[in-house]
Design a protein around this motif. Structure first.
Motif, PDB file in Angstrom:
ATOM      1  N   ASP A 151     -39.228  20.165  31.917  1.00  0.00           N
ATOM      2  CA  ASP A 151     -37.936  20.719  31.753  1.00  0.00           C
ATOM      3  C   ASP A 151     -37.236  20.430  30.574  1.00  0.00           C
ATOM      4  OD1 ASP A 151     -37.771  21.516  34.377  1.00  0.00           O
ATOM      5  OD2 ASP A 151     -36.559  19.869  35.261  1.00  0.00           O
ATOM      6  N   TYR A 152     -37.639  19.596  29.797  1.00  0.00           N
ATOM      7  CA  TYR A 152     -37.196  19.384  28.231  1.00  0.00           C
ATOM      8  C   TYR A 152     -38.084  20.626  27.551  1.00  0.00           C
ATOM      9  CZ  TYR A 152     -35.216  16.647  24.466  1.00  0.00           C
ATOM     10  OH  TYR A 152     -34.501  16.540  23.285  1.00  0.00           O
ATOM     11  N   LEU A 153     -39.416  20.597  28.151  1.00  0.00           N
ATOM     12  CA  LEU A 153     -40.267  21.246  27.062  1.00  0.00           C
ATOM     13  C   LEU A 153     -40.564  22.731  27.415  1.00  0.00           C
ATOM     14  CD1 LEU A 153     -43.028  18.481  26.877  1.00  0.00           C
ATOM     15  CD2 LEU A 153     -41.522  19.565  25.154  1.00  0.00           C
ATOM     16  N   GLY A 154     -39.762  23.147  28.340  1.00  0.00           N
ATOM     17  CA  GLY A 154     -39.895  24.690  28.792  1.00  0.00           C
ATOM     18  C   GLY A 154     -41.379  24.650  29.416  1.00  0.00           C
ATOM     19  N   LEU A 155     -42.015  23.606  30.253  1.00  0.00           N
ATOM     20  CA  LEU A 155     -43.255  24.136  30.888  1.00  0.00           C
ATOM     21  C   LEU A 155     -43.175  23.392  32.341  1.00  0.00           C
ATOM     22  CD1 LEU A 155     -45.139  21.853  28.166  1.00  0.00           C
ATOM     23  CD2 LEU A 155     -45.073  24.374  28.237  1.00  0.00           C
ATOM     24  N   THR A 156     -44.375  23.656  32.946  1.00  0.00           N
ATOM     25  CA  THR A 156     -44.424  23.042  34.187  1.00  0.00           C
ATOM     26  C   THR A 156     -44.870  21.749  34.036  1.00  0.00           C
ATOM     27  OG1 THR A 156     -46.550  23.905  34.687  1.00  0.00           O
ATOM     28  CG2 THR A 156     -44.698  25.296  35.335  1.00  0.00           C
ATOM     29  N   LEU A 157     -44.611  21.014  35.293  1.00  0.00           N
ATOM     30  CA  LEU A 157     -45.164  19.521  35.178  1.00  0.00           C
ATOM     31  C   LEU A 157     -46.744  19.519  35.406  1.00  0.00           C
ATOM     32  CD1 LEU A 157     -46.314  18.278  38.205  1.00  0.00           C
ATOM     33  CD2 LEU A 157     -43.746  19.012  38.702  1.00  0.00           C
ATOM     34  N   GLU A 158     -47.525  20.574  35.975  1.00  0.00           N
ATOM     35  CA  GLU A 158     -48.800  20.397  35.932  1.00  0.00           C
ATOM     36  C   GLU A 158     -49.330  20.587  34.294  1.00  0.00           C
ATOM     37  OE1 GLU A 158     -47.057  22.405  37.762  1.00  0.00           O
ATOM     38  OE2 GLU A 158     -47.996  22.884  39.666  1.00  0.00           O
ATOM     39  N   THR A 159     -48.710  21.381  33.771  1.00  0.00           N
ATOM     40  CA  THR A 159     -49.179  21.591  32.086  1.00  0.00           C
ATOM     41  C   THR A 159     -49.011  20.188  31.403  1.00  0.00           C
ATOM     42  OG1 THR A 159     -48.896  23.963  32.336  1.00  0.00           O
ATOM     43  CG2 THR A 159     -48.903  22.981  30.181  1.00  0.00           C
ATOM     44  N   VAL A 160     -47.889  19.797  31.549  1.00  0.00           N
ATOM     45  CA  VAL A 160     -47.641  18.432  31.035  1.00  0.00           C
ATOM     46  C   VAL A 160     -48.433  17.523  31.249  1.00  0.00           C
ATOM     47  CG1 VAL A 160     -45.927  16.550  30.845  1.00  0.00           C
ATOM     48  CG2 VAL A 160     -44.726  18.680  31.002  1.00  0.00           C
ATOM     49  N   SER A 161     -48.894  17.269  32.501  1.00  0.00           N
ATOM     50  CA  SER A 161     -49.927  16.283  32.998  1.00  0.00           C
ATOM     51  C   SER A 161     -51.237  16.701  32.304  1.00  0.00           C
ATOM     52  CB  SER A 161     -50.177  16.359  34.419  1.00  0.00           C
ATOM     53  OG  SER A 161     -50.948  15.505  34.975  1.00  0.00           O
ATOM     54  N   ARG A 162     -51.582  18.010  32.458  1.00  0.00           N
ATOM     55  CA  ARG A 162     -52.829  18.181  31.814  1.00  0.00           C
ATOM     56  C   ARG A 162     -53.050  17.876  30.419  1.00  0.00           C
ATOM     57  NH1 ARG A 162     -54.675  21.798  36.130  1.00  0.00           N
ATOM     58  NH2 ARG A 162     -52.670  22.926  36.213  1.00  0.00           N
ATOM     59  N   GLN A 163     -51.925  18.289  29.683  1.00  0.00           N
ATOM     60  CA  GLN A 163     -51.975  18.069  28.226  1.00  0.00           C
ATOM     61  C   GLN A 163     -51.834  16.554  27.707  1.00  0.00           C
ATOM     62  OE1 GLN A 163     -52.549  20.133  25.956  1.00  0.00           O
ATOM     63  NE2 GLN A 163     -52.347  21.943  27.139  1.00  0.00           N
ATOM     64  N   ILE A 164     -51.261  15.752  28.635  1.00  0.00           N
ATOM     65  CA  ILE A 164     -51.257  14.299  28.323  1.00  0.00           C
ATOM     66  C   ILE A 164     -52.628  13.963  28.348  1.00  0.00           C
ATOM     67  CG2 ILE A 164     -50.399  12.177  29.350  1.00  0.00           C
ATOM     68  CD1 ILE A 164     -47.762  13.427  29.488  1.00  0.00           C
ATOM     69  N   SER A 165     -53.306  14.429  29.578  1.00  0.00           N
ATOM     70  CA  SER A 165     -54.775  14.100  29.702  1.00  0.00           C
ATOM     71  C   SER A 165     -55.779  14.435  28.514  1.00  0.00           C
ATOM     72  CB  SER A 165     -55.275  14.538  31.024  1.00  0.00           C
ATOM     73  OG  SER A 165     -54.737  14.147  32.185  1.00  0.00           O
ATOM     74  N   ALA A 166     -55.404  15.420  27.990  1.00  0.00           N
ATOM     75  CA  ALA A 166     -56.241  16.023  26.964  1.00  0.00           C
ATOM     76  C   ALA A 166     -55.937  15.132  25.566  1.00  0.00           C
ATOM     77  CB  ALA A 166     -55.854  17.477  26.792  1.00  0.00           C
ATOM     78  N   LEU A 167     -54.777  14.916  25.322  1.00  0.00           N
ATOM     79  CA  LEU A 167     -54.380  14.005  24.192  1.00  0.00           C
ATOM     80  C   LEU A 167     -55.141  12.570  24.487  1.00  0.00           C
ATOM     81  CD1 LEU A 167     -50.656  14.767  23.571  1.00  0.00           C
ATOM     82  CD2 LEU A 167     -52.668  15.326  22.151  1.00  0.00           C
ATOM     83  N   LYS A 168     -55.107  12.080  25.717  1.00  0.00           N
ATOM     84  CA  LYS A 168     -55.703  10.749  26.092  1.00  0.00           C
ATOM     85  C   LYS A 168     -57.204  11.031  25.876  1.00  0.00           C
ATOM     86  CE  LYS A 168     -55.606   9.669  30.303  1.00  0.00           C
ATOM     87  NZ  LYS A 168     -54.916   9.456  31.772  1.00  0.00           N
ATOM     88  N   ARG A 169     -57.810  12.011  26.456  1.00  0.00           N
ATOM     89  CA  ARG A 169     -59.386  12.258  26.246  1.00  0.00           C
ATOM     90  C   ARG A 169     -59.743  12.314  24.684  1.00  0.00           C
ATOM     91  NH1 ARG A 169     -60.345  16.971  25.396  1.00  0.00           N
ATOM     92  NH2 ARG A 169     -58.944  18.095  26.657  1.00  0.00           N
ATOM     93  N   ASP A 170     -58.875  12.951  23.714  1.00  0.00           N
ATOM     94  CA  ASP A 170     -59.026  13.124  22.395  1.00  0.00           C
ATOM     95  C   ASP A 170     -58.370  11.739  21.615  1.00  0.00           C
ATOM     96  OD1 ASP A 170     -59.694  15.608  23.282  1.00  0.00           O
ATOM     97  OD2 ASP A 170     -58.008  16.569  22.288  1.00  0.00           O
ATOM     98  N   GLY A 171     -58.169  10.901  22.259  1.00  0.00           N
ATOM     99  CA  GLY A 171     -57.946   9.793  21.336  1.00  0.00           C
ATOM    100  C   GLY A 171     -56.569   9.535  20.691  1.00  0.00           C
ATOM    101  N   VAL A 172     -55.873  10.491  20.974  1.00  0.00           N
ATOM    102  CA  VAL A 172     -54.606  10.640  20.154  1.00  0.00           C
ATOM    103  C   VAL A 172     -53.452   9.563  20.665  1.00  0.00           C
ATOM    104  CG1 VAL A 172     -52.533  12.034  19.596  1.00  0.00           C
ATOM    105  CG2 VAL A 172     -54.753  13.147  19.756  1.00  0.00           C
ATOM    106  N   ILE A 173     -53.565   9.300  22.041  1.00  0.00           N
ATOM    107  CA  ILE A 173     -52.646   8.560  22.441  1.00  0.00           C
ATOM    108  C   ILE A 173     -53.870   7.561  23.789  1.00  0.00           C
ATOM    109  CG2 ILE A 173     -50.519   9.502  22.554  1.00  0.00           C
ATOM    110  CD1 ILE A 173     -51.094  10.252  25.291  1.00  0.00           C
ATOM    111  N   SER A 174     -53.189   6.425  24.184  1.00  0.00           N
ATOM    112  CA  SER A 174     -53.665   5.722  25.483  1.00  0.00           C
ATOM    113  C   SER A 174     -52.879   5.491  26.603  1.00  0.00           C
ATOM    114  CB  SER A 174     -54.952   4.851  25.071  1.00  0.00           C
ATOM    115  OG  SER A 174     -54.192   3.673  24.462  1.00  0.00           O
TER     116      SER A 174
END
Lengths: 248, 248
Positions: free
Chosen positions: B196-219
């Motif tokens: 709701d803050y980002l103008g996205l759906t919760l699924e997209t948020v979840s997917r992008q967080i997973s992607a950032l994790k996969r790419d080592g940007v966050i854990s």
DNA sequence: AAAATTCTTTGACCCAGATCAAGTGCGCGA
DNA sequence: TCGCGCACTTGATCTGGGTCAAAGAATTTT
């Protein structure tokens, strides 16, 4: 003598054809006179940049005639307009060093400026003006947050309709000639500038305007002159329940 | 005696564990004492609504502990968060009747409130406080406009990274333990609130967080505890050139 | 008046993110 | 300890709006 001055000074400062929104109805003659002392005019041609983001900004002021925009740009060139400045709108950040945004004239533009240091000094001495500034900043904040909803959650069609309602509401030329709910005004922005305001591409803006035209929500004379036969209908298209005080 | 009072009153008002941002470093003892007289605390549970949009709001105040959000909702349920309130953030619109937004506690929340009428009266008499309020409102306006760029022009991945940088910068727990550029903090929001803050759906948020994790940007440890090994990298992902004063 | 430039429209195609639909895993009360 | 509920993840598919391309309309320049 004092009385005469108080009467002869209206809220419009000196020869400006606008009401400065930084000046409130309660401001008195000596405050207005001090404003006169530090004010000057600047003119810009369409397309000219008034000030670049980050640059030192040594004035505040109001738009007298014309339109200016506030924009932010990323390194890769993506740009987002964050504010639209119409006549009487205030520019400047009292207490801040530089500009946070690029300010660009999108039409020929005349601004009435006040030198910043003395304006700030006047503000210190004049609670009316400080209050008025807080009012205005709160208004801008509301507008920015309203726009966050537009950018984050509305469809392209709703975005266009939202922009049209904003321009229609602010356009001076329509106060008179509305035969019940209808409105006529000129778009002060190119399709590209609209796109930058709405977070769209110019092609999408063009297509959605064509669609609204096809569906009879608006009609165009030339590229820029818009007629809205039913403002209520436009508000519906904008997904906006509030009428902003224009109807009812 | 006067001197003693001036010294004993710090900028932190009374027993609040936060620095009220409405109170500036130049405020003096008698101003702070008047604030003490009109202040009170309110507690809310996670999920509780502090105030509904349009409701009469008879207080202003600061968040002491917990997180609250400002949201706008359309009739069909689409929701956009327009502000995130962390400890020390100010809530309220001096000079305005009602709230323009829903204010919701997303965690257990304690607020330090001042009754609005007397606060406004104090503001009238105290230029320091009026000035501080203008400062804060300008800060909020900058934040809102910054967010307009995020909403209008950034990709989902950049949006997530932008939100993480904001939370990281404001999270108190990290000031100490950063072994050079790394950061650790807790997400104070559900995936849905982030959406709701980002103008996205919760699924997209979840997917992008997973992607950032996969790419080592966050854990992630658990769902909420985030480690950022390289904050500079996160800023790049956010498409943000400025470091907001956290690096260099 | 012809040519160049800028603004706008429209078409064809593509893709990021939405939508719909199962799952997974954790915390909490019984 | 079980099982219920909630927050989250992941997959499959769809679509609104972006991208690329071409061609009008206006306006300005020569």
């Amino acid at each position: 003598m004092l009385n005469e001055k108080t009467v002869s000074h209206s809220v419009e400062c000196g020869d400006c054809p606008i009401r400065h929104r930084a000046v409130c109805a309660r401001c008195e003659s000596d405050e207005l006179e001090r404003l006169e002392e530090i004010k000057y005019y600047r003119s810009f041609e369409a397309g000219q940049t008034v000030i670049w983001s980050g640059d030192r900004m040594d004035f505040v002021g109001s738009v007298v005639t014309g339109i200016a925009t506030l924009t932010q740009t990323m390194e890769d060139g993506r740009t987002q307009m964050v504010g639209l400045l119409l006549p009487s709108d205030f520019v400047g950040r009292p207490g801040r060093e530089g500009s946070a945004y690029d300010v660009v004239a999108t039409t020929d533009l005349v601004m009435c400026c006040f030198r910043k240091k003395p304006f700030e000094a006047l503000m210190e001495r004049t609670p009316h003006i400080a209050h008025r500034l807080l009012e205005m900043t709160l208004d801008e904040l509301d507008a920015a947050r309203e726009w966050m909803l537009v950018l984050g959650r509305k469809t392209a069609r709703e975005k266009i309709a939202s922009l049209l309602t904003i321009i229609a509401r602010r356009d001076a030329s329509l106060k008179l000639q509305t035969p019940k709910g209808s409105m006529v005004f000129d778009l002060p922005l190119t399709r590209e500038a609209m796109a930058d305001y709405l977070g769209l591409t110019l092609e999408t803006v063009s297509r959605q305007i064509s669609a609204l035209k096809r569906d009879g929500v608006i009609s165009l004379q030339g590229k820029r002159h818009v007629t809205v036969p039913d403002f209520g209908r436009l508000l519906e298209e904008a997904g906006d329940d509030s009428d902003g005080g224009m109807l009812a």
